[in-house]
Design an enzyme around this catalytic site. Structure first.
Site, PDB file in Angstrom:
ATOM      1  N   HIS A  16     -45.911  68.291  30.261  1.00  0.00           N
ATOM      2  CA  HIS A  16     -46.780  69.455  30.049  1.00  0.00           C
ATOM      3  C   HIS A  16     -48.162  69.006  29.576  1.00  0.00           C
ATOM      4  O   HIS A  16     -49.192  69.503  30.048  1.00  0.00           O
ATOM      5  CB  HIS A  16     -46.205  70.384  28.967  1.00  0.00           C
ATOM      6  N   LYS A  40     -33.946  83.230  29.966  1.00  0.00           N
ATOM      7  CA  LYS A  40     -33.676  81.932  29.344  1.00  0.00           C
ATOM      8  C   LYS A  40     -33.222  82.062  27.896  1.00  0.00           C
ATOM      9  O   LYS A  40     -33.667  82.962  27.182  1.00  0.00           O
ATOM     10  CB  LYS A  40     -34.953  81.070  29.367  1.00  0.00           C
ATOM     11  N   ARG A  89     -43.531  69.049  40.151  1.00  0.00           N
ATOM     12  CA  ARG A  89     -42.783  67.783  40.059  1.00  0.00           C
ATOM     13  C   ARG A  89     -42.136  67.408  41.387  1.00  0.00           C
ATOM     14  O   ARG A  89     -42.066  66.263  41.755  1.00  0.00           O
ATOM     15  CB  ARG A  89     -41.692  67.892  38.981  1.00  0.00           C
ATOM     16  N   SER A 126     -37.939  70.315  30.257  1.00  0.00           N
ATOM     17  CA  SER A 126     -37.537  70.710  28.900  1.00  0.00           C
ATOM     18  C   SER A 126     -36.028  70.862  28.823  1.00  0.00           C
ATOM     19  O   SER A 126     -35.402  70.543  27.808  1.00  0.00           O
ATOM     20  CB  SER A 126     -38.225  72.026  28.513  1.00  0.00           C
TER      21      SER A 126
HETATM   22  O1  PNS Z   1     -41.822  78.631  33.746  1.00  0.00           O
HETATM   23  P1  PNS Z   1     -41.355  79.386  32.522  1.00  0.00           P
HETATM   24  O2  PNS Z   1     -41.212  78.490  31.363  1.00  0.00           O
HETATM   25  O3  PNS Z   1     -40.089  80.156  32.755  1.00  0.00           O
HETATM   26  O4  PNS Z   1     -42.523  80.432  32.214  1.00  0.00           O
HETATM   27  C1  PNS Z   1     -42.349  81.436  31.267  1.00  0.00           C
HETATM   28  C2  PNS Z   1     -43.433  82.489  31.439  1.00  0.00           C
HETATM   29  C3  PNS Z   1     -43.204  83.567  30.410  1.00  0.00           C
HETATM   30  C4  PNS Z   1     -44.799  81.890  31.222  1.00  0.00           C
HETATM   31  C5  PNS Z   1     -43.325  83.048  32.870  1.00  0.00           C
HETATM   32  O5  PNS Z   1     -42.076  83.616  33.027  1.00  0.00           O
HETATM   33  C6  PNS Z   1     -44.440  84.013  33.198  1.00  0.00           C
HETATM   34  O6  PNS Z   1     -45.480  83.629  33.687  1.00  0.00           O
HETATM   35  N1  PNS Z   1     -44.222  85.317  32.907  1.00  0.00           N
HETATM   36  C7  PNS Z   1     -45.194  86.331  33.193  1.00  0.00           C
HETATM   37  C8  PNS Z   1     -44.563  87.487  33.923  1.00  0.00           C
HETATM   38  C9  PNS Z   1     -45.263  87.760  35.243  1.00  0.00           C
HETATM   39  O7  PNS Z   1     -46.469  87.830  35.312  1.00  0.00           O
HETATM   40  N2  PNS Z   1     -44.453  87.890  36.300  1.00  0.00           N
HETATM   41  C10 PNS Z   1     -44.914  88.124  37.644  1.00  0.00           C
HETATM   42  C11 PNS Z   1     -45.196  86.815  38.344  1.00  0.00           C
HETATM   43  S1  PNS Z   1     -45.561  87.055  40.032  1.00  0.00           S
END
Ligand code: PNS
Length: 161
Positions: A16, A40, A89, A126
């Protein structure tokens, strides 16, 4: 242009941080958005994930850490963010990120820039860090020292509890 690196960061890894550092080099100003994905189960609560990233990014001028909730594109509009930066990745990341990037452009007119992960960190996640740590493995080569310390404390507390 202000950029955002969104994620759960449970916990933040050197992978990250590599992406965050490169995003600052490209865009000058970066918000690290720490969100919660309801699908999650988290090892660290949002407050602690925020603190750990703040500590890990303390040496990086131009980086600000912020909680993230609701739609990412709404957060971008509210904070003057013009671009979402994501690390890739492997091919599986691209398939998921492409869909998100396309949707975020449609619903919020926000662009996404995808950076290939450095070869040193392409194997990191992670999830794997949490698994290695929970089984007693050493994660100090993959995460900042404070993160390694906090994971060890969590794992020890869980074993005792
Ligand atoms: O990759 P991760 O760790 O699951 O990311 C978590 C998080 C909260 C950053 C991600 O789920 C996110 O960007 N949520 C925002 C919700 C959103 O905008 N959803 C529509 C995407 S098209």
């Amino acid at each position: 242009m202000k950029a955002i690196c969104p994620g759960s960061f449970d916990p933040v890894t050197y992978g990250h941080l590599d992406i965050i550092e490169r995003a600052v080099a490209l865009f000058g100003e970066v918000i690290v958005g720490v969100g919660r994905n309801s699908a999650k189960n988290y090892l660290f609560e949002t407050d602690e994930r925020l603190r750990l990233i703040e500590d890990a990014c303390a040496h990086l001028p131009g980086v600000q850490v912020s909680p993230l909730s609701g739609l990412l594109v709404d957060f971008c509009a509210e904070h003057g963010v013009g671009v979402i930066v994501k690390g890739l990745r492997f091919a599986g990341d691209f398939e998921f990120e492409l869909q998100m990037a396309q949707l975020n452009r449609v619903i919020g007119e926000v662009e996404t820039v995808m950076l290939p992960t450095s070869k040193d960190w392409g194997h990191l996640s992670s999830t794997m860090i949490r698994e290695i740590a929970s089984l007693g493995g050493d994660v100090s080569g993959f995460v900042p020292p404070l993160v390694a310390e906090r994971i060890a404390a969590k794992v020890a507390a869980r074993r005792e509890g």
